[in-house]
Design a protein around this motif. Structure first.
Motif, PDB file in Angstrom:
ATOM      1  N   ALA A 229       3.581  -1.071  -4.211  1.00  0.00           N
ATOM      2  CA  ALA A 229       4.813  -0.308  -3.939  1.00  0.00           C
ATOM      3  C   ALA A 229       5.078   0.675  -5.078  1.00  0.00           C
ATOM      4  CB  ALA A 229       5.988  -1.271  -3.759  1.00  0.00           C
ATOM      5  N   ASP A 230       4.934   0.200  -6.310  1.00  0.00           N
ATOM      6  CA  ASP A 230       5.173   1.056  -7.482  1.00  0.00           C
ATOM      7  C   ASP A 230       4.317   2.311  -7.456  1.00  0.00           C
ATOM      8  OD1 ASP A 230       6.980  -0.670  -8.540  1.00  0.00           O
ATOM      9  OD2 ASP A 230       5.734  -1.339 -10.218  1.00  0.00           O
ATOM     10  N   ALA A 231       3.104   2.192  -6.907  1.00  0.00           N
ATOM     11  CA  ALA A 231       2.174   3.321  -6.910  1.00  0.00           C
ATOM     12  C   ALA A 231       2.686   4.468  -6.033  1.00  0.00           C
ATOM     13  CB  ALA A 231       0.801   2.869  -6.435  1.00  0.00           C
ATOM     14  N   ASP A 232       3.565   4.150  -5.096  1.00  0.00           N
ATOM     15  CA  ASP A 232       4.228   5.186  -4.291  1.00  0.00           C
ATOM     16  C   ASP A 232       3.237   6.028  -3.480  1.00  0.00           C
ATOM     17  OD1 ASP A 232       6.489   6.455  -3.327  1.00  0.00           O
ATOM     18  OD2 ASP A 232       6.599   7.900  -4.972  1.00  0.00           O
ATOM     19  N   VAL A 233       2.183   5.409  -3.002  1.00  0.00           N
ATOM     20  CA  VAL A 233       1.208   6.160  -2.207  1.00  0.00           C
ATOM     21  C   VAL A 233       1.195   5.721  -0.752  1.00  0.00           C
ATOM     22  CG1 VAL A 233      -0.311   6.676  -4.143  1.00  0.00           C
ATOM     23  CG2 VAL A 233      -0.711   4.610  -2.821  1.00  0.00           C
ATOM     24  N   PHE A 234       1.816   4.603  -0.430  1.00  0.00           N
ATOM     25  CA  PHE A 234       1.815   4.111   0.942  1.00  0.00           C
ATOM     26  C   PHE A 234       3.173   4.357   1.588  1.00  0.00           C
ATOM     27  CE2 PHE A 234      -1.531   1.503  -0.946  1.00  0.00           C
ATOM     28  CZ  PHE A 234      -2.526   1.674   0.002  1.00  0.00           C
ATOM     29  N   ASP A 235       3.129   4.557   2.908  1.00  0.00           N
ATOM     30  CA  ASP A 235       4.402   4.582   3.631  1.00  0.00           C
ATOM     31  C   ASP A 235       5.029   3.204   3.603  1.00  0.00           C
ATOM     32  OD1 ASP A 235       4.447   7.259   4.535  1.00  0.00           O
ATOM     33  OD2 ASP A 235       2.849   6.764   5.933  1.00  0.00           O
ATOM     34  N   GLU A 236       4.155   2.188   3.750  1.00  0.00           N
ATOM     35  CA  GLU A 236       4.713   0.849   3.899  1.00  0.00           C
ATOM     36  C   GLU A 236       3.815  -0.197   3.247  1.00  0.00           C
ATOM     37  OE1 GLU A 236       7.220  -0.823   7.476  1.00  0.00           O
ATOM     38  OE2 GLU A 236       5.098  -0.954   7.945  1.00  0.00           O
ATOM     39  N   VAL A 237       4.453  -1.117   2.546  1.00  0.00           N
ATOM     40  CA  VAL A 237       3.786  -2.339   2.074  1.00  0.00           C
ATOM     41  C   VAL A 237       4.402  -3.479   2.866  1.00  0.00           C
ATOM     42  CG1 VAL A 237       3.453  -3.922   0.133  1.00  0.00           C
ATOM     43  CG2 VAL A 237       3.403  -1.442  -0.263  1.00  0.00           C
TER      44      VAL A 237
ATOM     45  N   GLN B  39      12.016  -4.254  -2.495  1.00  0.00           N
ATOM     46  CA  GLN B  39      12.620  -2.989  -2.034  1.00  0.00           C
ATOM     47  C   GLN B  39      13.766  -2.576  -2.967  1.00  0.00           C
ATOM     48  OE1 GLN B  39      11.724  -1.253   1.416  1.00  0.00           O
ATOM     49  NE2 GLN B  39      12.165   0.085  -0.293  1.00  0.00           N
ATOM     50  N   HIS B  40      14.479  -3.566  -3.485  1.00  0.00           N
ATOM     51  CA  HIS B  40      15.599  -3.273  -4.385  1.00  0.00           C
ATOM     52  C   HIS B  40      15.155  -2.617  -5.690  1.00  0.00           C
ATOM     53  CE1 HIS B  40      18.162  -6.691  -2.395  1.00  0.00           C
ATOM     54  NE2 HIS B  40      18.167  -5.568  -1.689  1.00  0.00           N
ATOM     55  N   THR B  41      13.845  -2.627  -5.983  1.00  0.00           N
ATOM     56  CA  THR B  41      13.364  -1.997  -7.232  1.00  0.00           C
ATOM     57  C   THR B  41      12.989  -0.517  -7.018  1.00  0.00           C
ATOM     58  OG1 THR B  41      10.992  -2.518  -6.938  1.00  0.00           O
ATOM     59  CG2 THR B  41      12.370  -4.231  -7.967  1.00  0.00           C
ATOM     60  N   ALA B  42      13.246  -0.001  -5.819  1.00  0.00           N
ATOM     61  CA  ALA B  42      12.780   1.366  -5.497  1.00  0.00           C
ATOM     62  C   ALA B  42      13.304   2.413  -6.488  1.00  0.00           C
ATOM     63  CB  ALA B  42      13.165   1.729  -4.069  1.00  0.00           C
ATOM     64  N   ALA B  43      14.574   2.288  -6.868  1.00  0.00           N
ATOM     65  CA  ALA B  43      15.109   3.267  -7.828  1.00  0.00           C
ATOM     66  C   ALA B  43      14.580   2.967  -9.225  1.00  0.00           C
ATOM     67  CB  ALA B  43      16.630   3.227  -7.824  1.00  0.00           C
ATOM     68  N   LEU B  44      14.459   1.691  -9.549  1.00  0.00           N
ATOM     69  CA  LEU B  44      13.996   1.318 -10.894  1.00  0.00           C
ATOM     70  C   LEU B  44      12.579   1.824 -11.139  1.00  0.00           C
ATOM     71  CD1 LEU B  44      15.320  -2.374 -10.874  1.00  0.00           C
ATOM     72  CD2 LEU B  44      16.324  -0.416 -12.061  1.00  0.00           C
ATOM     73  N   SER B  45      11.737   1.713 -10.106  1.00  0.00           N
ATOM     74  CA  SER B  45      10.340   2.140 -10.266  1.00  0.00           C
ATOM     75  C   SER B  45      10.084   3.506  -9.648  1.00  0.00           C
ATOM     76  CB  SER B  45       9.396   1.117  -9.616  1.00  0.00           C
ATOM     77  OG  SER B  45       9.517  -0.113 -10.258  1.00  0.00           O
ATOM     78  N   ASP B  46      11.085   4.067  -9.021  1.00  0.00           N
ATOM     79  CA  ASP B  46      11.000   5.392  -8.398  1.00  0.00           C
ATOM     80  C   ASP B  46       9.885   5.470  -7.351  1.00  0.00           C
ATOM     81  OD1 ASP B  46      11.584   7.971  -7.746  1.00  0.00           O
ATOM     82  OD2 ASP B  46      10.536   8.869  -9.445  1.00  0.00           O
ATOM     83  N   PHE B  47      10.015   4.650  -6.307  1.00  0.00           N
ATOM     84  CA  PHE B  47       9.084   4.788  -5.188  1.00  0.00           C
ATOM     85  C   PHE B  47       9.857   4.942  -3.885  1.00  0.00           C
ATOM     86  CE2 PHE B  47       9.328   0.066  -5.730  1.00  0.00           C
ATOM     87  CZ  PHE B  47       9.733  -0.312  -4.457  1.00  0.00           C
ATOM     88  N   ALA B  48       9.194   5.543  -2.908  1.00  0.00           N
ATOM     89  CA  ALA B  48       9.816   5.732  -1.588  1.00  0.00           C
ATOM     90  C   ALA B  48       9.164   4.853  -0.530  1.00  0.00           C
ATOM     91  CB  ALA B  48       9.710   7.204  -1.192  1.00  0.00           C
ATOM     92  N   THR B  49       8.189   4.063  -0.939  1.00  0.00           N
ATOM     93  CA  THR B  49       7.494   3.144  -0.023  1.00  0.00           C
ATOM     94  C   THR B  49       8.488   2.137   0.553  1.00  0.00           C
ATOM     95  OG1 THR B  49       5.480   3.383  -1.317  1.00  0.00           O
ATOM     96  CG2 THR B  49       5.638   1.408   0.068  1.00  0.00           C
TER      97      THR B  49
END
Ligand SMILES: NC(=O)c1ccc[n+]([C@@H]2O[C@H](COP(=O)([O-])OP(=O)(O)OC[C@H]3O[C@@H](n4cnc5c(N)ncnc54)[C@H](O)[C@@H]3O)[C@@H](O)[C@H]2O)c1
Ligand SMILES: O=C(O)C[C@H](O)C(=O)O
Length: 407
Positions: free
Chosen positions: A117-125, A143-153
């Motif tokens: 998820a952190d890698a931010d290369v997939f639409d979905e994990v 999913q709650h870490t999306a802002a912390l790690s800056d991903f849109a997955t």
């Protein structure tokens, strides 16, 4: 080497600054496009504008020491989801999105999912676990870490591979870990039943996926997943060599004067266990032959410790086995494929006659691509290293022969 993406250009634009990059850095085509749109200048650290297309970057090749091979810059589309894929690279996406499924939301699965998820290369994990609540809970937490790690997955957790939907990559971590006093082989009947069933269901749900097996005993479970799935062997790989290599690098780096773990260039081959082979004839630290950096007696102790590292962690944890380095290693393999990184890494693959070994899964040096195994790389080995590698193949074949049939 850094890879500069479109988000770095956005950040430079927000600062009203030039994007300064190093001479060996890769600037993705998408980033260049964004720079043109936003009027951001991309310049070397010394201020000289970089040409519009960056040349391929020469890097030392472990498989062919002393010469260089050309590492292709990673495919740009893979750094931003939704960007167009260059011709010839597009995977079959009958289901629509680029999806990686991690089966087993236990210790290893959750770390692998986090890195993916952190890698931010997939639409979905998607995490899958027979304990559906666990999969859903870990997925939501991640999913709650999306802002912390800056991903849109997007991250989902479900109870079956069917609910997960068709995937491009499937990482199988489901199964029992060992406890103190157990060998990996003690897991074989329990885990073969789980892995065999999952491989068949993955093949039905995701017929074009690349499968990365993590469940132990690794070499046997990878071969079992291959036969159960009916997939070409290039799309069924096992993860152990990346982990064993990382452990060796980390342990060497603890020796006086050896430098940082990353500066240790080595590769762990053979089986994930007793027949692990770390060819010291090829190993270097900071570019110097390793036996010149670490005294041979210490070096042999480090090899032994790397070989027994899994058991060492099991003994300390007392409930289950290692998961941080294993989860990161599994994700590393998937990301190497998605990014077409072209690096030489160790993976459990079906031997094709290279090294005089055939028709058995074991750890060999490989290059991976988006569709799985691209090639087995031949590294010149010392005669005793080659003999040990062949011995590993023989021992794994014996264990496979003794495996219960009904799984
Ligand atoms: N290859 C390696 O280098 C390596 C490294 C570490 C661990 N492992 C192996 O990975 C496996 C997992 O280790 P762990 O620490 O994550 O264990 P864990 O017990 O924390 O997690 C395993 C998960 O698998 C789930 N599971 C079991 N059967 C399932 C099924 N049929 N479908 C979906 N989910 C199922 C369990 O509910 C559990 O959540 C073990 O076999 C372990 O030995 C391998
Ligand atoms: O040692 C184990 O049982 C787990 C894994 O194979 C490891 O090496 O950490």
């Amino acid at each position: 080497m850094n890879v500069w993406g479109a988000s770095d250009v956005d950040a430079a634009a927000a600062r009203g600054a030039t994007l300064r990059v190093g001479p060996r850095d890769v600037v993705t085509p998408l980033a260049r496009e964004r720079a043109r749109e936003l009027g951001v200048t991309i310049a070397d650290a010394d201020g000289i504008d970089r040409p519009a297309s960056s040349p391929a970057t020469p890097v030392p090749d472990l498989a062919d020491r002393g010469t260089v091979h050309t590492m292709r810059p990673p495919s740009p589309a893979l750094f931003r989801r939704g960007a167009p894929l260059p011709g010839g690279l597009a995977p079959d996406r009958s289901g629509g999105t680029e999806r990686v499924v991690v089966v087993g939301a236990g210790h290893v699965g959750m770390i692998a999912a986090m890195r993916l998820a952190d890698a931010d290369v997939f639409d979905e994990v998607v995490l899958v676990d027979i304990d559906e609540g666990r999969a859903a809970g870990i997925a939501l937490d991640l999913q709650h870490t999306a802002a912390l790690s800056d991903f849109a997955t997007r991250v989902r957790g479900v109870g079956t591979v069917e609910e997960a939907g068709p995937a491009d990559y499937v990482v199988i971590t489901a199964g029992r870990p060992r406890q103190p006093g157990m060998t990996r082989a003690d897991l074989v009947s329990t885990n073969a039943a789980i892995v065999g069933d999952l491989a068949r269901r993955v093949a039905a749900t995701s017929p074009r996926a690349v499968v990365v097996v993590v469940t132990n005993p690794l070499d046997e479970m990878t071969q079992h997943a291959w036969t159960s799935s009916g997939f070409p062997s290039s799309r069924v790989l096992g993860m152990a060599g990346v982990l064993d290599t990382a452990r060796f690098q980390a342990l060497v780096a603890l020796e006086d004067g050896a430098g940082r773990a990353r500066s240790v260039d080595a590769i762990a081959l053979g089986s994930h266990g007793e027949e692990m082979v770390i060819p010291l004839s090829r190993a270097t630290a900071g570019g110097r032959p390793l036996p010149q950096v670490v005294p041979p007696v210490r070096l042999n102790a480090v090899v032994d410790r790397a070989r027994g590292s899994g058991g060492e962690v099991v003994g300390l944890l007392k409930t289950g086995s290692a998961f941080l380095a294993p989860g990161m290693s599994a994700a590393r393999m998937v990301l190497a494929m998605v990014r077409e990184s072209d690096e030489v890494m160790s993976a459990a693959v079906l031997a094709d006659g290279s090294y005089g070994i055939r028709d058995v899964y074991l750890g060999l040096p490989v290059r991976l691509g988006r569709q799985g195994l691209r090639e087995i790389v031949t590294i010149p080995l010392a005669p005793e290293e080659l003999a040990a590698l062949r011995e590993a193949g023989d021992r794994i074949r014996e264990r496979l022969g003794a495996m219960p049939r009904a799984s």
